[in-house]
Write a protein that holds these residues in place. Structure first.
Motif, PDB file in Angstrom:
ATOM      1  N   ASP A 196       0.810  -1.218   0.000  1.00 46.87           N
ATOM      2  CA  ASP A 196       0.000   0.000   0.000  1.00 46.87           C
ATOM      3  C   ASP A 196       0.840   1.264   0.000  1.00 46.87           C
ATOM      4  O   ASP A 196       1.928   1.311   0.585  1.00 46.87           O
ATOM      5  N   CYS A 197       0.287   2.295  -0.626  1.00 46.07           N
ATOM      6  CA  CYS A 197       0.887   3.629  -0.508  1.00 46.07           C
ATOM      7  C   CYS A 197       0.898   4.041   0.955  1.00 46.07           C
ATOM      8  O   CYS A 197       1.934   4.434   1.493  1.00 46.07           O
TER       9      CYS A 197
ATOM     10  N   GLU B 289       3.608   0.334  -5.623  1.00 44.53           N
ATOM     11  CA  GLU B 289       2.453   0.576  -4.768  1.00 44.53           C
ATOM     12  C   GLU B 289       1.287  -0.186  -5.385  1.00 44.53           C
ATOM     13  O   GLU B 289       0.871   0.100  -6.519  1.00 44.53           O
TER      14      GLU B 289
ATOM     15  N   THR C 152      -2.203  -3.197  -4.543  1.00 47.17           N
ATOM     16  CA  THR C 152      -3.175  -3.777  -3.626  1.00 47.17           C
ATOM     17  C   THR C 152      -3.827  -4.972  -4.297  1.00 47.17           C
ATOM     18  O   THR C 152      -3.998  -4.989  -5.534  1.00 47.17           O
TER      19      THR C 152
ATOM     20  N   GLU D 156      -7.515   2.963  -9.706  1.00 48.85           N
ATOM     21  CA  GLU D 156      -6.738   4.144  -9.287  1.00 48.85           C
ATOM     22  C   GLU D 156      -5.682   4.512 -10.323  1.00 48.85           C
ATOM     23  O   GLU D 156      -5.410   5.687 -10.541  1.00 48.85           O
TER      24      GLU D 156
ATOM     25  N   TYR E  82     -12.056   4.076  -6.371  1.00 47.85           N
ATOM     26  CA  TYR E  82     -10.868   4.827  -5.963  1.00 47.85           C
ATOM     27  C   TYR E  82     -10.866   4.864  -4.436  1.00 47.85           C
ATOM     28  O   TYR E  82     -11.592   5.626  -3.816  1.00 47.85           O
ATOM     29  N   ARG E  83     -10.015   4.031  -3.813  1.00 44.55           N
ATOM     30  CA  ARG E  83     -10.107   3.847  -2.363  1.00 44.55           C
ATOM     31  C   ARG E  83      -8.848   4.233  -1.623  1.00 44.55           C
ATOM     32  O   ARG E  83      -8.821   4.154  -0.388  1.00 44.55           O
ATOM     33  N   THR E  84      -7.778   4.561  -2.317  1.00 45.45           N
ATOM     34  CA  THR E  84      -6.520   4.818  -1.635  1.00 45.45           C
ATOM     35  C   THR E  84      -6.641   5.992  -0.671  1.00 45.45           C
ATOM     36  O   THR E  84      -7.366   6.958  -0.932  1.00 45.45           O
TER      37      THR E  84
ATOM     38  N   CYS F 170      -4.093   7.811  -0.047  1.00 46.06           N
ATOM     39  CA  CYS F 170      -3.119   8.817  -0.468  1.00 46.06           C
ATOM     40  C   CYS F 170      -2.899   8.745  -1.984  1.00 46.06           C
ATOM     41  O   CYS F 170      -3.582   9.406  -2.733  1.00 46.06           O
ATOM     42  N   ASP F 171      -1.953   7.926  -2.449  1.00 46.77           N
ATOM     43  CA  ASP F 171      -1.606   7.888  -3.870  1.00 46.77           C
ATOM     44  C   ASP F 171      -2.204   6.668  -4.565  1.00 46.77           C
ATOM     45  O   ASP F 171      -2.515   5.662  -3.926  1.00 46.77           O
TER      46      ASP F 171
ATOM     47  N   ARG G 156      -2.756   3.191  -6.526  1.00 50.70           N
ATOM     48  CA  ARG G 156      -2.102   1.882  -6.473  1.00 50.70           C
ATOM     49  C   ARG G 156      -2.508   1.043  -7.680  1.00 50.70           C
ATOM     50  O   ARG G 156      -3.594   1.205  -8.231  1.00 50.70           O
TER      51      ARG G 156
ATOM     52  N   ASN H 138      -3.962  -2.290  -9.180  1.00 49.03           N
ATOM     53  CA  ASN H 138      -4.797  -3.393  -8.710  1.00 49.03           C
ATOM     54  C   ASN H 138      -4.109  -4.711  -9.045  1.00 49.03           C
ATOM     55  O   ASN H 138      -3.003  -4.734  -9.612  1.00 49.03           O
TER      56      ASN H 138
END
Length: 380
Positions: free
Chosen positions: A58-59, A331, A333, A339, A356-358, A360-361, A363, A365
């Motif tokens: 993860d970011c 980065e 997930t 994303e 879009y769940r990050t 921060c930055d 990732r 998929n």
């Protein structure tokens, strides 16, 4: 002289911060010296051309995702991608997760504007504040450092469970950016950072006379440094000498994040100068951070074409200079997020990013991460 420390939160309550750091000093180490040494030995083998390093995750880790189910899914993705590289190359592949500590994030600005136009302090990772969009939640809270330790401990239990039946060269180890010195310093045990098996210094905090470099010099763990487009070859040489004065294989890796538009013009001279005048480093490609952009007024994204192009350039430049393209820093997930995206076609509306769940930055998929790793091994 040591320069002022950058990218640190304004904790506000000094007495509370002192209590937290004193408490951290009394807490058990998160990792052991023996584990850190085993990682160093594995990275030394990579440095000698005998394998690869895959660093990913993860970011920004979330406290709420430190449960066994979430961590097992992240480990399954990391191990699975490492197996892709191993199957294609026959070499040892060291999985190094952005896990059990990636709770602090550097930011380019201390404040940000949210959807309703309100200006709030920037989210700096769960170890500092909450991504919730009200000002109180965004206030830095030093007690979150204790929660970070608790969550990291929980994650590491799952990581160690995953070692069953695996040799030390194949185990997943954990790493994070050593950003929050109020967390890192109290967790030093002897001459080891006991917060993670490996830590790295970010592109914003890698000043040779800065306190983050001083911290990294003081510990015996394997250390990484993010190498962005504003660093000069001479500065890269100096960092290699500061952080690996004995020239040990496996001590230091450079995480190259130059961006697809600049990697071909900047990386060759850097590799040449470090090889000629510096100390040994392991070269990793981070194709994510130099390729971040916005399409229209939407959220930040990363274009897959640029990510893949930077990997192609990285491998070819390493080969041309007879250096080992030792791996990737991603980065990513296992979740089915949207994303990162493909390049939008001319005269078409910007692509939608419905998942879009990050925090921060952007990732990769699962499918995108697999595509990136497959492109890397095809070049090898």
């Amino acid at each position: 002289m040591i320069a002022a420390v950058g990218q640190q939160p304004d904790w506000g309550d000094v007495a509370l911060l002192d209590h937290v750091t004193s408490t951290l000093q009394t807490m058990p180490p998160l990792v052991t010296r023996a584990e850190c040494d085993r990682l160093g030995q594995a990275v030394a083998r990579v440095a000698q051309g005998g394998g690869f390093l895959l660093q990913g995750g993860d970011c920004a880790e979330r406290f709420c995702e430190s449960g066994a189910t979430e961590v097992r899914a992240k480990l399954a993705q990391l191990y699975g991608l490492a197996e892709v590289i191993h199957s294609a190359t026959g070499g040892v592949v060291v999985p190094l997760g952005r896990l059990a500590g990636q709770y602090g994030k550097p930011r380019s600005a201390p404040y940000e504007r949210i959807a309703d136009g309100t200006v709030v302090p920037s989210y700096r990772g769960d170890a500092v504040n909450s991504p919730a969009t009200d000002r109180r939640a965004r206030h830095p809270d030093p007690t979150r450092l204790l929660r970070a330790h608790e969550c990291a401990e929980r994650v590491l239990r799952v990581v160690r469970d995953s070692w069953a039946g695996r040799s030390p060269l194949e185990r997943a180890y954990v790493s994070h950016e050593a950003l929050l010195l109020d967390y890192e310093r109290p967790l030093v045990r002897g001459d080891y950072a006991a917060s993670a098996h490996s830590v790295w210094i970010g592109d914003r905090t890698r000043q040779p006379d800065g306190q983050h470099v001083a911290f990294a010099r003081s510990v015996a763990n394997t250390i990484g440094v993010k190498i962005g487009p504003v660093i000069s070859p001479a500065q890269a040489v100096r960092l290699s000498r500061l952080l690996n004065p004995d020239g040990a294989d496996g001590r230091l890796f450079f995480i190259v994040r130059l961006g697809s538009t600049r990697v071909r013009s900047l990386l060759p001279e850097m590799v040449e100068e470090v090889s000629r005048r510096g100390r040994p480093v392991v070269w990793l490609c981070d194709p994510m951070h130099g390729n971040t952009m916005r399409i229209g007024a939407g959220p930040k994204t990363r274009l897959m074409e640029a990510i893949l192009d930077e990997i192609v350039a990285f491998v070819r430049i390493m080969r041309a200079h007879r250096r080992h393209p030792a791996g990737l820093h991603l980065e990513m997930t296992p979740e089915d997020v949207t994303e990162c995206t493909t390049t939008p076609k001319p005269f078409r509306p910007p692509p939608e990013l419905p998942h879009y769940r990050t925090a921060c930055d952007p990732r990769l998929n699962a499918a995108q991460a697999a595509e990136v790793v497959e492109r890397f091994v095809a070049l090898l």
